[in-house]
Motif scaffolding. Structure first.
Motif, PDB file in Angstrom:
ATOM      1  N   ILE A 122       0.801  -1.299   0.082  1.00 16.08           N
ATOM      2  CA  ILE A 122      -0.028  -0.012   0.072  1.00 16.08           C
ATOM      3  C   ILE A 122       0.929   1.248  -0.142  1.00 16.08           C
ATOM      4  N   THR A 123       2.113   1.106   0.599  1.00 13.38           N
ATOM      5  CA  THR A 123       2.755   2.445   0.851  1.00 13.38           C
ATOM      6  C   THR A 123       3.634   2.614  -0.618  1.00 13.38           C
ATOM      7  N   GLY A 124       4.015   1.571  -1.471  1.00 11.73           N
ATOM      8  CA  GLY A 124       4.615   2.071  -2.755  1.00 11.73           C
ATOM      9  C   GLY A 124       3.704   2.190  -3.784  1.00 11.73           C
ATOM     10  N   VAL A 131       9.552  -1.328  -8.178  1.00 11.54           N
ATOM     11  CA  VAL A 131      10.182  -2.580  -8.164  1.00 11.54           C
ATOM     12  C   VAL A 131       9.790  -3.343  -6.970  1.00 11.54           C
ATOM     13  N   GLU A 132       9.243  -4.578  -7.222  1.00 10.64           N
ATOM     14  CA  GLU A 132       8.685  -5.694  -6.218  1.00 10.64           C
ATOM     15  C   GLU A 132       9.359  -6.700  -6.131  1.00 10.64           C
ATOM     16  N   ARG A 133       9.837  -7.145  -5.116  1.00 12.62           N
ATOM     17  CA  ARG A 133      10.643  -8.426  -5.031  1.00 12.62           C
ATOM     18  C   ARG A 133       9.710  -9.746  -5.225  1.00 12.62           C
ATOM     19  N   GLY A 160       2.825  -8.772   0.433  1.00  5.70           N
ATOM     20  CA  GLY A 160       3.398  -8.718   1.381  1.00  5.70           C
ATOM     21  C   GLY A 160       2.645  -8.344   2.814  1.00  5.70           C
ATOM     22  N   THR A 161       2.789  -7.429   3.686  1.00  5.98           N
ATOM     23  CA  THR A 161       1.962  -7.254   5.134  1.00  5.98           C
ATOM     24  C   THR A 161       0.643  -6.760   4.577  1.00  5.98           C
ATOM     25  N   THR A 162       0.599  -5.840   3.488  1.00  6.29           N
ATOM     26  CA  THR A 162      -0.978  -5.378   3.247  1.00  6.29           C
ATOM     27  C   THR A 162      -1.785  -6.486   2.950  1.00  6.29           C
ATOM     28  N   ALA A 163      -1.556  -7.422   2.263  1.00  8.59           N
ATOM     29  CA  ALA A 163      -2.247  -8.313   1.890  1.00  8.59           C
ATOM     30  C   ALA A 163      -2.657  -9.236   2.920  1.00  8.59           C
ATOM     31  N   SER A 199      -3.446  -7.895   6.206  1.00  9.44           N
ATOM     32  CA  SER A 199      -3.987  -6.853   7.156  1.00  9.44           C
ATOM     33  C   SER A 199      -5.480  -7.319   7.477  1.00  9.44           C
ATOM     34  N   THR A 200      -6.070  -6.550   8.392  1.00 12.29           N
ATOM     35  CA  THR A 200      -7.585  -6.668   8.564  1.00 12.29           C
ATOM     36  C   THR A 200      -8.309  -5.659   7.619  1.00 12.29           C
ATOM     37  N   GLY A 201      -7.627  -4.486   6.798  1.00 13.72           N
ATOM     38  CA  GLY A 201      -8.104  -3.761   5.976  1.00 13.72           C
ATOM     39  C   GLY A 201      -9.096  -2.717   6.655  1.00 13.72           C
ATOM     40  N   LYS A 202      -8.783  -2.261   7.856  1.00 14.30           N
ATOM     41  CA  LYS A 202      -9.437  -1.233   8.566  1.00 14.30           C
ATOM     42  C   LYS A 202      -8.981   0.125   8.101  1.00 14.30           C
ATOM     43  N   LEU A 203      -9.835   1.031   7.894  1.00 16.62           N
ATOM     44  CA  LEU A 203      -9.427   2.330   7.717  1.00 16.62           C
ATOM     45  C   LEU A 203     -10.192   3.247   8.934  1.00 16.62           C
ATOM     46  N   ASN A 227      14.195  -8.060  -6.961  1.00 15.19           N
ATOM     47  CA  ASN A 227      14.747  -7.749  -5.497  1.00 15.19           C
ATOM     48  C   ASN A 227      16.025  -6.889  -5.730  1.00 15.19           C
ATOM     49  N   ILE A 228      15.712  -5.726  -4.894  1.00 15.71           N
ATOM     50  CA  ILE A 228      16.769  -4.709  -4.689  1.00 15.71           C
ATOM     51  C   ILE A 228      17.524  -5.310  -3.678  1.00 15.71           C
ATOM     52  N   SER A 229      19.183  -5.613  -3.770  1.00 17.52           N
ATOM     53  CA  SER A 229      19.780  -6.164  -2.871  1.00 17.52           C
ATOM     54  C   SER A 229      20.900  -5.419  -2.264  1.00 17.52           C
ATOM     55  N   TYR A 246       3.061  -9.420  10.179  1.00 18.98           N
ATOM     56  CA  TYR A 246       3.926  -8.909  11.031  1.00 18.98           C
ATOM     57  C   TYR A 246       3.977  -7.432  10.970  1.00 18.98           C
ATOM     58  N   ASP A 247       4.040  -6.514  11.796  1.00 18.42           N
ATOM     59  CA  ASP A 247       4.222  -4.921  11.733  1.00 18.42           C
ATOM     60  C   ASP A 247       5.325  -4.632  12.179  1.00 18.42           C
ATOM     61  N   ILE A 248       5.964  -3.274  11.978  1.00 20.96           N
ATOM     62  CA  ILE A 248       6.807  -2.789  12.544  1.00 20.96           C
ATOM     63  C   ILE A 248       6.403  -1.774  13.471  1.00 20.96           C
ATOM     64  N   TRP A 297      -1.036   0.126  11.851  1.00 20.15           N
ATOM     65  CA  TRP A 297      -2.163   1.074  11.319  1.00 20.15           C
ATOM     66  C   TRP A 297      -1.487   1.617   9.872  1.00 20.15           C
ATOM     67  N   GLY A 298      -1.300   0.774   8.954  1.00 22.56           N
ATOM     68  CA  GLY A 298      -0.460   0.884   7.806  1.00 22.56           C
ATOM     69  C   GLY A 298      -1.499   1.270   6.520  1.00 22.56           C
ATOM     70  N   MET A 299      -2.921   1.038   6.710  1.00 22.23           N
ATOM     71  CA  MET A 299      -3.729   1.159   5.803  1.00 22.23           C
ATOM     72  C   MET A 299      -3.966   2.717   5.654  1.00 22.23           C
ATOM     73  N   THR A 300      -4.115   3.473   6.778  1.00 20.89           N
ATOM     74  CA  THR A 300      -4.336   4.913   6.967  1.00 20.89           C
ATOM     75  C   THR A 300      -2.586   5.611   6.451  1.00 20.89           C
TER      76      THR A 300
HETATM   77  C1  LIG Z   1      -2.300  -8.495  12.191  1.00 18.58           C
HETATM   78  C2  LIG Z   1      -2.282  -7.149  11.468  1.00 18.58           C
HETATM   79  C3  LIG Z   1      -3.344  -6.696  10.918  1.00 18.58           C
HETATM   80  C4  LIG Z   1      -3.469  -5.102  10.451  1.00 18.58           C
HETATM   81  N1  LIG Z   1      -4.570  -4.713  10.085  1.00 18.58           N
HETATM   82  C5  LIG Z   1      -4.595  -3.645   9.561  1.00 18.58           C
HETATM   83  C6  LIG Z   1      -5.747  -2.747   9.716  1.00 18.58           C
HETATM   84  O1  LIG Z   1      -6.801  -3.233   9.711  1.00 18.58           O
HETATM   85  N2  LIG Z   1      -5.565  -1.268   9.354  1.00 18.58           N
HETATM   86  C7  LIG Z   1      -4.582  -0.778   9.087  1.00 18.58           C
HETATM   87  O2  LIG Z   1      -4.344   0.526   8.965  1.00 18.58           O
HETATM   88  N3  LIG Z   1      -3.265  -1.421   9.026  1.00 18.58           N
HETATM   89  C8  LIG Z   1      -3.233  -2.627   9.560  1.00 18.58           C
HETATM   90  N4  LIG Z   1      -2.114  -3.453   9.865  1.00 18.58           N
HETATM   91  C9  LIG Z   1      -0.991  -2.890   9.259  1.00 18.58           C
HETATM   92  C10 LIG Z   1      -0.533  -2.919   7.830  1.00 18.58           C
HETATM   93  O3  LIG Z   1      -0.768  -4.204   7.370  1.00 18.58           O
HETATM   94  C11 LIG Z   1       0.838  -2.669   7.534  1.00 18.58           C
HETATM   95  O4  LIG Z   1       1.403  -1.607   8.221  1.00 18.58           O
HETATM   96  C12 LIG Z   1       1.039  -2.154   6.236  1.00 18.58           C
HETATM   97  O5  LIG Z   1       0.378  -3.216   5.005  1.00 18.58           O
HETATM   98  C13 LIG Z   1       2.249  -1.872   5.651  1.00 18.58           C
HETATM   99  O6  LIG Z   1       2.295  -1.545   4.218  1.00 18.58           O
HETATM  100  P1  LIG Z   1       3.686  -1.457   3.437  1.00 18.58           P
HETATM  101  O7  LIG Z   1       3.181  -1.214   1.977  1.00 18.58           O
HETATM  102  O8  LIG Z   1       4.687  -0.727   3.963  1.00 18.58           O
HETATM  103  O9  LIG Z   1       4.188  -2.955   3.638  1.00 18.58           O
HETATM  104  P2  LIG Z   1       4.054  -4.491   2.388  1.00 18.58           P
HETATM  105  O10 LIG Z   1       2.418  -4.519   2.126  1.00 18.58           O
HETATM  106  O11 LIG Z   1       4.551  -5.421   3.134  1.00 18.58           O
HETATM  107  O12 LIG Z   1       4.781  -3.964   1.128  1.00 18.58           O
HETATM  108  C14 LIG Z   1       6.206  -3.797   1.285  1.00 18.58           C
HETATM  109  C15 LIG Z   1       6.704  -4.777  -0.185  1.00 18.58           C
HETATM  110  O13 LIG Z   1       8.158  -4.299  -0.616  1.00 18.58           O
HETATM  111  C16 LIG Z   1       8.429  -5.675  -0.892  1.00 18.58           C
HETATM  112  N5  LIG Z   1       9.974  -5.605  -0.741  1.00 18.58           N
HETATM  113  C17 LIG Z   1      10.581  -5.725   0.283  1.00 18.58           C
HETATM  114  N6  LIG Z   1      11.873  -5.559   0.408  1.00 18.58           N
HETATM  115  C18 LIG Z   1      12.143  -5.340  -1.001  1.00 18.58           C
HETATM  116  C19 LIG Z   1      13.328  -5.345  -1.981  1.00 18.58           C
HETATM  117  N7  LIG Z   1      14.700  -5.474  -1.518  1.00 18.58           N
HETATM  118  N8  LIG Z   1      13.241  -5.189  -3.282  1.00 18.58           N
HETATM  119  C20 LIG Z   1      12.078  -5.172  -3.899  1.00 18.58           C
HETATM  120  N9  LIG Z   1      10.746  -5.293  -3.007  1.00 18.58           N
HETATM  121  C21 LIG Z   1      10.818  -5.385  -1.584  1.00 18.58           C
HETATM  122  C22 LIG Z   1       7.969  -6.759  -0.189  1.00 18.58           C
HETATM  123  O14 LIG Z   1       7.939  -7.769  -1.008  1.00 18.58           O
HETATM  124  C23 LIG Z   1       6.580  -5.997  -0.100  1.00 18.58           C
HETATM  125  O15 LIG Z   1       5.617  -6.497  -1.297  1.00 18.58           O
HETATM  126  C24 LIG Z   1      -2.192  -4.721  10.209  1.00 18.58           C
HETATM  127  C25 LIG Z   1      -0.794  -5.425  10.702  1.00 18.58           C
HETATM  128  C26 LIG Z   1      -0.960  -6.790  11.249  1.00 18.58           C
HETATM  129  C27 LIG Z   1       0.375  -7.145  11.674  1.00 18.58           C
END
Ligand SMILES: Cc1cc2nc3c(=O)[nH]c(=O)nc-3n(C[C@H](O)[C@H](O)[C@H](O)COP(=O)(O)OP(=O)(O)OC[C@H]3O[C@@H](n4cnc5c(N)ncnc54)[C@H](O)[C@@H]3O)c2cc1C
Length: 485
Positions: free
Chosen positions: A34-36, A53-55, A61-64, A66-70, A196-198, A321-323, A348-351
């Protein structure tokens, strides 16, 4: 029952090619969650050559998971921020989340995105009388800024001593949302999957990114990769910790327009989702990272909980997982010259992911953004006692993986073998084919444990995950593990 996220089932997706030659561009976005994709969305109209670029595949990843709450009613986060800073900063955070919800709605409506956006009442609640004061504190803090109501009970059958309700929040399908963003931006931004960016190196005014043995030369980089392993020099591991939760989705008779999360130590989070069937999503068993045996126990426990309390028909179970940051606020902004970071969303990464797209695009476009200072990733968030505690736990995990590497219980299709002093993990698949990989995480050399739920080798110290052939699925590790010849 499927050991996968409900959001990844039955999804039609366009495939993007792998990067196969050296390229030069203005901006590289690393990460297709969701961030990218939010960064891509807000940057798409700048007259710049932008590459994402996506690995793996987009939005796996994490977005897929989550619970998808806004929502802006995010457990008792606002009062935690007030405790660390002050009321003004806590309310600024609250406003940022409300703005992020408005941005999400605007994007969805303007682009007619079909992503199951539903309006819901959001609740925070406590299951123990001791935590009633947390609810009260949040009420006092929020009452002048939101239409917030005190409630005794929840409109769902779960233990509740006290709760708060707001009515201007949403739930959606996170994968459909992100994949739709990729459709919107794909004619203006080059997207590469399985890339993958290494490593990232500075070269005068440029960054050189190594991707699948090709080089990307770029002026600006956005780290939207959830766990940016590139940031060891910025002491990133000392500013954050990881939290893992288990999720299950079960079929229920009717859905309700509600979403809820508690403020007690042991997390419970709920929402409904209407698809071909009606689902209740249930989150629990939250903890820092741990070993394989606990994974199996926690998976069983979450399934047992949803069966006992809501429905016997559990169809999906997965984990995520989340950070976390020590001050409960995300890290969004410029971390080095022309290098931008967006992560640390404290679940809370959706917002915050959508907001990160807006903040970073404003920074790149030299526009003012009222939240850029609040989330500045260079702010001092060192919490010495928490850092020490987290790193002691990590060291224990590391030592534990070394001592117990061949003592962990596995069923017959998984074993740890020692050959010439080197440990390997062996998985035997349904066709009796053997998959053998070095039992060592390339990140910090922790021993890996097998996760039966996902059929992956997982690092109990820092959360990296690899498939049975050693391919990297999730960082902080930066590359695959070696496969035994
Ligand atoms: C149990 C749980 C429930 C949650 N529910 C909610 C919710 O309801 N509402 C909410 O607001 N938040 C929720 N969150 C938080 C939310 O899921 C995350 O904070 C958010 O999805 C992070 O998004 P992201 O795009 O940063 O990361 P990701 O979705 O993980 O995307 C990062 C992408 O980067 C790629 N990547 C990594 N390293 C490299 C590399 N070296 N080269 C290329 N690609 C790379 C990965 O493959 C991945 O696809 C929840 C978290 C948890 C743990």
């Amino acid at each position: 029952m499927k050991d996968k996220s409900i959001w990844l089932d039955g999804i039609n997706r366009k495939k993007f090619s792998k990067l196969s030659n050296d390229i030069m561009c203005d901006i590289v976005i690393i990460g297709g969650g969701i961030t990218g994709l939010s960064c891509a969305y807000f940057l798409k109209d700048l007259k710049k050559k932008i590459v994402l670029v996506e690995r793996n595949k987009l939005c796996t990843g994490t977005t897929a998971k989550s619970t998808g709450k806004l929502t802006y009613l995010q457990d008792d986060k606002i009062s935690k921020i007030e405790n660390i800073y002050n009321k003004d900063k806590a309310l600024l955070y609250l406003n940022s989340q409300k703005d992020a919800i408005s941005l999400a709605k605007k994007i969805i409506i303007e682009n007619d995105i079909k992503c199951n956006l539903d309006s819901v009442n959001s609740y925070i609640f406590c299951t123990s009388h001791q935590n009633k004061n947390k609810i009260l504190k949040n009420y006092n803090l929020l009452k002048d800024s939101c239409n917030i109501k005190k409630k005794k009970n929840l409109p769902i059958q779960t233990k509740c001593c006290n709760s708060l309700e707001v009515n201007d929040t949403f739930v959606f399908h996170p994968v459909k949302f992100v994949l739709n963003l990729s459709e919107i931006v794909k004619d203006k931004i080059d997207i590469y999957e399985n890339t993958n960016i290494s490593s990232i190196k500075k070269d005068n005014d440029f960054y050189l990114l190594k991707a699948n043995n090709k080089i990307i030369k770029t002026k600006q980089v956005i780290l939207a990769c959830h766990y940016p392993f590139f940031l060891l020099p910025y002491l990133f591991p000392f500013k954050t910790s990881l939290e893992k939760s288990f999720l299950a989705a079960g079929v229920v008779e009717k859905t309700k327009p509600i979403s809820a999360i508690n403020v007690d130590k042991s997390v419970i989070s709920l929402r409904y989702h209407k698809d071909k069937k009606n689902f209740l999503l249930y989150v629990g068993e939250t903890n820092s990272l741990d070993n394989n045996v606990n994974n199996i126990k926690k998976r069983d426990k979450i399934i047992w909980n949803i069966r006992k309390n809501f429905t016997p028909l559990v169809e999906y179970c997965w984990s995520n997982y989340d950070i976390l940051t020590w001050d409960y606020m995300p890290l969004i902004g410029e971390i080095d010259n022309n290098m931008y970071l967006a992560t640390g969303y404290n679940t809370w990464g959706m917002t915050n992911g959508i907001l990160a797209g807006k903040i970073i695009s404003d920074l790149i476009d030299n526009k003012k953004n009222k939240y850029s200072e609040l989330f500045d990733p260079k702010r001092n968030i060192n919490n010495i006692p928490k850092i020490i505690n987290f790193n002691i736990q990590n060291s224990f995990s590391f030592i534990n993986t070394k001592i117990n590497k061949n003592k962990t219980f596995y069923y017959d299709n998984v074993k740890i073998v020692k050959e010439n002093g080197v440990y390997y993990g062996v998985y035997i698949d349904e066709d009796k084919k053997e998959h053998k990989v070095l039992n060592l995480c390339p990140h910090m050399k922790c021993s890996l444990s097998f996760n039966y739920q996902t059929k992956t080798w997982d690092c109990p110290c820092h959360g990296s995950s690899f498939d049975v052939d050693g391919n990297l699925l999730y960082g902080p590790a930066s590359h695959d593990i070696k496969v035994s010849k």
